[in-house]
Write a protein that holds these residues in place. Sequence first.
Motif, PDB file in Angstrom:
ATOM      1  N   ARG A 192      -7.830  12.037  29.151  1.00  0.00           N
ATOM      2  CA  ARG A 192      -7.824  10.855  30.018  1.00  0.00           C
ATOM      3  C   ARG A 192      -8.745  11.060  31.214  1.00  0.00           C
ATOM      4  NH1 ARG A 192      -3.358   7.776  28.311  1.00  0.00           N
ATOM      5  NH2 ARG A 192      -2.947   8.522  26.185  1.00  0.00           N
ATOM      6  N   LYS A 193      -9.149   9.961  31.815  1.00  0.00           N
ATOM      7  CA  LYS A 193      -9.979  10.013  33.010  1.00  0.00           C
ATOM      8  C   LYS A 193      -9.143  10.526  34.186  1.00  0.00           C
ATOM      9  CE  LYS A 193     -12.937   6.183  31.536  1.00  0.00           C
ATOM     10  NZ  LYS A 193     -13.401   4.803  31.842  1.00  0.00           N
ATOM     11  N   PRO A 194      -9.806  11.134  35.190  1.00  0.00           N
ATOM     12  CA  PRO A 194      -9.059  11.656  36.343  1.00  0.00           C
ATOM     13  C   PRO A 194      -8.135  10.632  36.984  1.00  0.00           C
ATOM     14  CG  PRO A 194     -11.318  12.443  36.408  1.00  0.00           C
ATOM     15  CD  PRO A 194     -11.245  11.470  35.267  1.00  0.00           C
ATOM     16  N   ALA A 195      -8.587   9.389  37.074  1.00  0.00           N
ATOM     17  CA  ALA A 195      -7.750   8.353  37.691  1.00  0.00           C
ATOM     18  C   ALA A 195      -6.484   8.118  36.874  1.00  0.00           C
ATOM     19  CB  ALA A 195      -8.533   7.052  37.827  1.00  0.00           C
ATOM     20  N   GLN A 196      -6.594   8.234  35.555  1.00  0.00           N
ATOM     21  CA  GLN A 196      -5.423   8.041  34.701  1.00  0.00           C
ATOM     22  C   GLN A 196      -4.440   9.201  34.848  1.00  0.00           C
ATOM     23  OE1 GLN A 196      -7.896   7.538  31.135  1.00  0.00           O
ATOM     24  NE2 GLN A 196      -7.007   5.496  30.859  1.00  0.00           N
ATOM     25  N   VAL A 197      -4.976  10.413  34.966  1.00  0.00           N
ATOM     26  CA  VAL A 197      -4.113  11.579  35.182  1.00  0.00           C
ATOM     27  C   VAL A 197      -3.407  11.456  36.529  1.00  0.00           C
ATOM     28  CG1 VAL A 197      -4.047  14.090  35.466  1.00  0.00           C
ATOM     29  CG2 VAL A 197      -5.526  13.069  33.719  1.00  0.00           C
ATOM     30  N   THR A 198      -4.146  11.012  37.540  1.00  0.00           N
ATOM     31  CA  THR A 198      -3.549  10.816  38.862  1.00  0.00           C
ATOM     32  C   THR A 198      -2.422   9.794  38.802  1.00  0.00           C
ATOM     33  OG1 THR A 198      -5.616  11.374  39.994  1.00  0.00           O
ATOM     34  CG2 THR A 198      -4.011  10.077  41.237  1.00  0.00           C
ATOM     35  N   ALA A 199      -2.613   8.745  38.014  1.00  0.00           N
ATOM     36  CA  ALA A 199      -1.575   7.722  37.873  1.00  0.00           C
ATOM     37  C   ALA A 199      -0.313   8.302  37.235  1.00  0.00           C
ATOM     38  CB  ALA A 199      -2.099   6.555  37.047  1.00  0.00           C
ATOM     39  N   PHE A 235       9.009  15.434  31.400  1.00  0.00           N
ATOM     40  CA  PHE A 235       7.759  15.955  31.958  1.00  0.00           C
ATOM     41  C   PHE A 235       6.878  16.502  30.836  1.00  0.00           C
ATOM     42  CE2 PHE A 235       4.745  18.142  34.445  1.00  0.00           C
ATOM     43  CZ  PHE A 235       4.910  17.811  35.785  1.00  0.00           C
ATOM     44  N   GLU A 236       7.480  17.295  29.958  1.00  0.00           N
ATOM     45  CA  GLU A 236       6.708  17.875  28.847  1.00  0.00           C
ATOM     46  C   GLU A 236       6.131  16.782  27.960  1.00  0.00           C
ATOM     47  OE1 GLU A 236       5.755  18.999  24.916  1.00  0.00           O
ATOM     48  OE2 GLU A 236       7.601  17.911  25.364  1.00  0.00           O
ATOM     49  N   ARG A 237       6.947  15.769  27.634  1.00  0.00           N
ATOM     50  CA  ARG A 237       6.481  14.675  26.779  1.00  0.00           C
ATOM     51  C   ARG A 237       5.365  13.884  27.457  1.00  0.00           C
ATOM     52  NH1 ARG A 237       6.224  14.865  22.012  1.00  0.00           N
ATOM     53  NH2 ARG A 237       5.764  16.935  22.787  1.00  0.00           N
ATOM     54  N   SER A 238       5.502  13.646  28.751  1.00  0.00           N
ATOM     55  CA  SER A 238       4.466  12.908  29.485  1.00  0.00           C
ATOM     56  C   SER A 238       3.146  13.664  29.462  1.00  0.00           C
ATOM     57  CB  SER A 238       4.916  12.677  30.934  1.00  0.00           C
ATOM     58  OG  SER A 238       6.058  11.850  30.987  1.00  0.00           O
ATOM     59  N   CYS A 239       3.222  14.975  29.686  1.00  0.00           N
ATOM     60  CA  CYS A 239       1.998  15.781  29.669  1.00  0.00           C
ATOM     61  C   CYS A 239       1.396  15.837  28.268  1.00  0.00           C
ATOM     62  CB  CYS A 239       2.292  17.190  30.178  1.00  0.00           C
ATOM     63  SG  CYS A 239       2.610  17.268  31.958  1.00  0.00           S
ATOM     64  N   HIS A 240       2.242  15.885  27.266  1.00  0.00           N
ATOM     65  CA  HIS A 240       1.748  15.965  25.891  1.00  0.00           C
ATOM     66  C   HIS A 240       1.063  14.668  25.463  1.00  0.00           C
ATOM     67  CE1 HIS A 240       1.550  17.440  21.782  1.00  0.00           C
ATOM     68  NE2 HIS A 240       2.065  16.299  21.360  1.00  0.00           N
ATOM     69  N   GLN A 241       1.609  13.539  25.901  1.00  0.00           N
ATOM     70  CA  GLN A 241       1.133  12.248  25.403  1.00  0.00           C
ATOM     71  C   GLN A 241       0.139  11.542  26.325  1.00  0.00           C
ATOM     72  OE1 GLN A 241       1.788  10.962  22.483  1.00  0.00           O
ATOM     73  NE2 GLN A 241       3.432  12.285  21.771  1.00  0.00           N
ATOM     74  N   LEU A 242       0.187  11.811  27.625  1.00  0.00           N
ATOM     75  CA  LEU A 242      -0.480  10.913  28.569  1.00  0.00           C
ATOM     76  C   LEU A 242      -1.631  11.503  29.379  1.00  0.00           C
ATOM     77  CD1 LEU A 242       2.716   9.172  30.030  1.00  0.00           C
ATOM     78  CD2 LEU A 242       1.217   8.343  28.195  1.00  0.00           C
TER      79      LEU A 242
END
Length: 222
Positions: free
Chosen positions: A181-188, A170-177
């Motif tokens: 990013r656009k809201p749609a990408q964060v939602t994904a 979870f931490e790595r995903s939040c750090h890297q992704l």
Amino acid sequence: MASVTRRTGERGSERRTAMEENLQQAMQRLLQNGSSFTQVSVEQLAAEAGISRATFYLHFRDKGELVARLMDRVTAEIIEASVLQSPETVTREELKKTIKAVVNVYLRHYAVMAAIVETSAYDEQVAALFRAMMEQLVDVNRRALQRLKQAGRQQADLPTQVADVITWAFERSCHQLIHGRKPAQVTAVIEALTHVIWTAVYAPGREGRATTGSPGSRKQSL
């Protein structure tokens, strides 16, 4: 006289809290501008906060104490957002809302989290604080999984280190992704995290059911 003393003490406490908040916000602004923890000096912090260097030392022993306090604050916000009130009865949609809340904390404090990760590679004090932070988060997830196990909501034969893996992933995903990013990408990303955690942890066919009887009985009711 006692009431006057108490009110004076309360005002003093409020001023200290406000000053600490001011300094923490100043640190966040400096980090957002691209500085690392090690690059930020007490003089810069004081100037950004609009106070004198001497005033800084009235509230913090050194910059390290401010960093530790700031990390404690971020950790507390993550834990508050991530704790499921009733993991035994949680639905997939409720899990998704919780994950979204935690992602929003990471977004709000991304500059701090990024600086922590960067600085922990070469600063042992920050590295120790980061490890302690992650251990706290792992412990929260371990306790949640234990409740799921008692309620019969957990996948059978779940590996013992799943909480550790989920927390770090979870931490790595939040750090890297998610940053920039656009809201749609964060939602994904939120959807992906929900899918991974739900399918990895939760026993199939038991969504939205509550436990009755003793935790060991594993009886379920609608």
